[in-house]
Design a protein around this motif. Structure first.
Motif, PDB file in Angstrom:
ATOM      1  N   THR A  14       9.339   3.126   6.882  1.00 34.85           N
ATOM      2  CA  THR A  14      10.533   2.300   6.722  1.00 34.85           C
ATOM      3  C   THR A  14      10.249   1.270   5.635  1.00 34.85           C
ATOM      4  O   THR A  14       9.098   0.850   5.467  1.00 34.85           O
ATOM      5  N   PRO A  15      11.260   0.833   4.880  1.00 29.20           N
ATOM      6  CA  PRO A  15      11.018  -0.164   3.840  1.00 29.20           C
ATOM      7  C   PRO A  15      11.025  -1.604   4.357  1.00 29.20           C
ATOM      8  O   PRO A  15      10.626  -2.514   3.634  1.00 29.20           O
ATOM      9  N   HIS A  16      11.467  -1.817   5.599  1.00 28.10           N
ATOM     10  CA  HIS A  16      11.666  -3.181   6.096  1.00 28.10           C
ATOM     11  C   HIS A  16      10.729  -3.525   7.249  1.00 28.10           C
ATOM     12  O   HIS A  16      10.347  -2.650   8.040  1.00 28.10           O
ATOM     13  N   MET A  17      10.413  -4.816   7.360  1.00 30.46           N
ATOM     14  CA  MET A  17       9.551  -5.275   8.446  1.00 30.46           C
ATOM     15  C   MET A  17      10.228  -5.099   9.798  1.00 30.46           C
ATOM     16  O   MET A  17       9.572  -4.772  10.783  1.00 30.46           O
ATOM     17  N   GLN A  37      11.206  -1.404  -3.989  1.00 24.66           N
ATOM     18  CA  GLN A  37      11.535  -0.495  -5.082  1.00 24.66           C
ATOM     19  C   GLN A  37      12.989  -0.655  -5.513  1.00 24.66           C
ATOM     20  O   GLN A  37      13.322  -0.484  -6.691  1.00 24.66           O
ATOM     21  N   VAL A  38      13.871  -1.017  -4.567  1.00 26.21           N
ATOM     22  CA  VAL A  38      15.277  -1.270  -4.899  1.00 26.21           C
ATOM     23  C   VAL A  38      15.401  -2.558  -5.714  1.00 26.21           C
ATOM     24  O   VAL A  38      16.164  -2.631  -6.684  1.00 26.21           O
ATOM     25  N   GLY A  59       4.235   3.601   8.358  1.00 31.61           N
ATOM     26  CA  GLY A  59       3.955   3.018   7.046  1.00 31.61           C
ATOM     27  C   GLY A  59       5.205   2.506   6.366  1.00 31.61           C
ATOM     28  O   GLY A  59       6.284   2.428   6.965  1.00 31.61           O
ATOM     29  N   ARG A  60       5.077   2.124   5.109  1.00 30.37           N
ATOM     30  CA  ARG A  60       6.183   1.628   4.290  1.00 30.37           C
ATOM     31  C   ARG A  60       6.589   2.695   3.282  1.00 30.37           C
ATOM     32  O   ARG A  60       5.736   3.360   2.686  1.00 30.37           O
ATOM     33  N   THR A  61       7.866   2.829   3.060  1.00 31.16           N
ATOM     34  CA  THR A  61       8.348   3.854   2.147  1.00 31.16           C
ATOM     35  C   THR A  61       7.895   3.603   0.713  1.00 31.16           C
ATOM     36  O   THR A  61       7.855   4.531  -0.088  1.00 31.16           O
ATOM     37  N   TYR A  62       7.561   2.363   0.379  1.00 30.58           N
ATOM     38  CA  TYR A  62       7.163   2.053  -0.985  1.00 30.58           C
ATOM     39  C   TYR A  62       5.640   2.030  -1.164  1.00 30.58           C
ATOM     40  O   TYR A  62       5.147   1.757  -2.255  1.00 30.58           O
ATOM     41  N   MET A  63       4.910   2.302  -0.087  1.00 31.04           N
ATOM     42  CA  MET A  63       3.448   2.379  -0.184  1.00 31.04           C
ATOM     43  C   MET A  63       3.027   3.834  -0.320  1.00 31.04           C
ATOM     44  O   MET A  63       3.620   4.723   0.285  1.00 31.04           O
ATOM     45  N   GLN A  97      19.315 -10.600 -10.945  1.00 30.42           N
ATOM     46  CA  GLN A  97      18.837 -11.457 -12.037  1.00 30.42           C
ATOM     47  C   GLN A  97      17.525 -12.142 -11.693  1.00 30.42           C
ATOM     48  O   GLN A  97      16.787 -12.535 -12.581  1.00 30.42           O
ATOM     49  N   VAL A  98      17.246 -12.286 -10.406  1.00 34.42           N
ATOM     50  CA  VAL A  98      15.978 -12.851  -9.937  1.00 34.42           C
ATOM     51  C   VAL A  98      15.582 -12.088  -8.674  1.00 34.42           C
ATOM     52  O   VAL A  98      16.433 -11.830  -7.824  1.00 34.42           O
ATOM     53  N   VAL A  99      14.307 -11.735  -8.560  1.00 31.48           N
ATOM     54  CA  VAL A  99      13.847 -11.083  -7.332  1.00 31.48           C
ATOM     55  C   VAL A  99      12.533 -11.705  -6.875  1.00 31.48           C
ATOM     56  O   VAL A  99      11.750 -12.201  -7.688  1.00 31.48           O
ATOM     57  N   LEU A 100      12.321 -11.663  -5.573  1.00 29.93           N
ATOM     58  CA  LEU A 100      11.067 -12.091  -4.954  1.00 29.93           C
ATOM     59  C   LEU A 100      10.557 -10.905  -4.161  1.00 29.93           C
ATOM     60  O   LEU A 100      11.217 -10.445  -3.227  1.00 29.93           O
ATOM     61  N   MET A 101       9.372 -10.388  -4.537  1.00 26.71           N
ATOM     62  CA  MET A 101       8.915  -9.145  -3.904  1.00 26.71           C
ATOM     63  C   MET A 101       7.418  -8.978  -4.084  1.00 26.71           C
ATOM     64  O   MET A 101       6.809  -9.564  -4.971  1.00 26.71           O
ATOM     65  N   PRO A 102       6.813  -8.160  -3.220  1.00 35.60           N
ATOM     66  CA  PRO A 102       5.417  -7.781  -3.444  1.00 35.60           C
ATOM     67  C   PRO A 102       5.350  -6.846  -4.641  1.00 35.60           C
ATOM     68  O   PRO A 102       6.351  -6.239  -5.033  1.00 35.60           O
ATOM     69  N   SER A 103       4.192  -6.732  -5.243  1.00 38.08           N
ATOM     70  CA  SER A 103       4.040  -5.885  -6.421  1.00 38.08           C
ATOM     71  C   SER A 103       4.342  -4.435  -6.071  1.00 38.08           C
ATOM     72  O   SER A 103       3.859  -3.914  -5.075  1.00 38.08           O
TER      73      SER A 103
END
Length: 310
Positions: free
Chosen positions: A235-238, A149-150, A215-219, A161-167
């Motif tokens: 948590t947001p991180h693995m 989300q960040v 769980g994940r904070t963004y789920m 300017q470029v990001v790699l992330m799950p939807s």
């Protein structure tokens, strides 16, 4: 209020010192406070406080408050932060355009990604970075690891300017997004957890739902693989998820490539893999409107680094 802030910013003489103060301020905002920004800035809290005080004096504005309630932006601070991001984006575009006019890529490029990428079997990200550097040796590349989300918000406000992330959420009209690979997520528990020795046939949905779940904070707190888990931590991180699992108090999902070493050494166990498995689709994304050639070059390098199935 907006006109007042705009007047103060426009009357700020923008030399290297002022730009440095604005970048310190932006980093403090992005990290959520003075202490959290220390590592990123390589400064002590006292030095950061001095810089913030100098910026507030030059603008004659109160930008933030600190106290028991934590770090908070004032309304003026939020407006200055937004203006600073626009300014940084414009400077980076200017540097990039000058480099393009001179026939080579240059300037700064901010790339953001989630954690646990180095063990990913689907993507040779380190190879992509090497390829990018070979094509654009004069570009100063900045990499940040952040929650999806960040990253998404940073792409919209210009800090990435470029990001790699799950939807995460819907893709806006201001962003180009291209799927590049999928990541397999499986359910795990640690050796100290009560389910570690239970056979898979006993791991019914009801049994899994009764356990404390990390769980994940963004789920969204919703059904996953048909199970309504009991969310007890997030948590947001693995790495954060792995720490929670290794405590022995929680079960949770991890990318299989990230968990493999811990499974091999007997510290983690996969739970009901035939049922408790899903895939995350990863996207490479960058601004739709006039992305720099450097951003496009990095996006292409990452896309080309996806490992082909044998």
């Amino acid at each position: 209020m907006i006109n007042k802030v705009r007047h103060r910013v426009l009357n700020l003489s923008l030399g290297d010192a002022e730009l440095r103060l604005l970048r310190v301020f932006a980093s403090v905002v992005q990290h959520g406070g003075f202490s959290a920004a220390q590592s990123a800035l390589g400064m002590t809290q006292a030095t950061i406080s001095t810089h913030m005080r100098n910026l507030e004096q030059r603008l004659a504005l109160r930008l933030c408050t600190r106290g028991r309630s934590g770090f908070q932006l004032t309304e003026e601070g939020r407006l200055v932060y937004d203006a600073a991001l626009e300014l940084f984006g414009s400077l980076e575009k200017f540097q990039s355009r000058i480099g393009e006019a001179q026939g080579e890529l240059s300037g700064n490029l901010s790339f953001g990604t989630v954690d646990a990428m180095i063990t990913n079997r689907e993507l040779d990200l380190q190879g992509a970075l090497a390829s990018f550097h070979a094509k654009a040796p004069r570009v100063h590349l900045e990499i940040d690891v952040a929650a999806p989300q960040v990253l998404h918000q940073g792409l919209l406000n210009g800090s990435f300017q470029v990001v790699l992330m799950p939807s995460v959420g819907s893709v806006t009209s201001h962003v180009r997004s291209q799927p590049v690979f999928s990541e397999v997520q499986k359910l795990y528990c640690a050796e100290r957890h009560q389910l570690f020795a239970r056979p898979d046939e006993e791991l019914t949905d009801a049994v899994l739902a009764s356990q404390s779940f990390a769980g994940r904070t963004y789920m969204l707190n919703e059904t996953i693989c048909g199970v309504n888990f009991t969310w007890a931590a997030a948590t947001p991180h693995m790495e954060g998820t792995l720490l929670l699992l290794l405590s022995g108090a929680y079960i949770g999902f991890l990318p299989d490539h990230y968990a493999d070493e811990w499974v091999r050494t007997g510290r983690l166990r996969i739970l009901a893999p035939e049922r408790m498995t899903f895939e995350d689709m990863f996207h490479i994304a960058y601004p739709r409107n006039k992305p720099s050639r450097a951003a496009e070059t990095l996006a292409e390098a990452i896309t080309e680094s996806v490992r082909k199935p044998h």
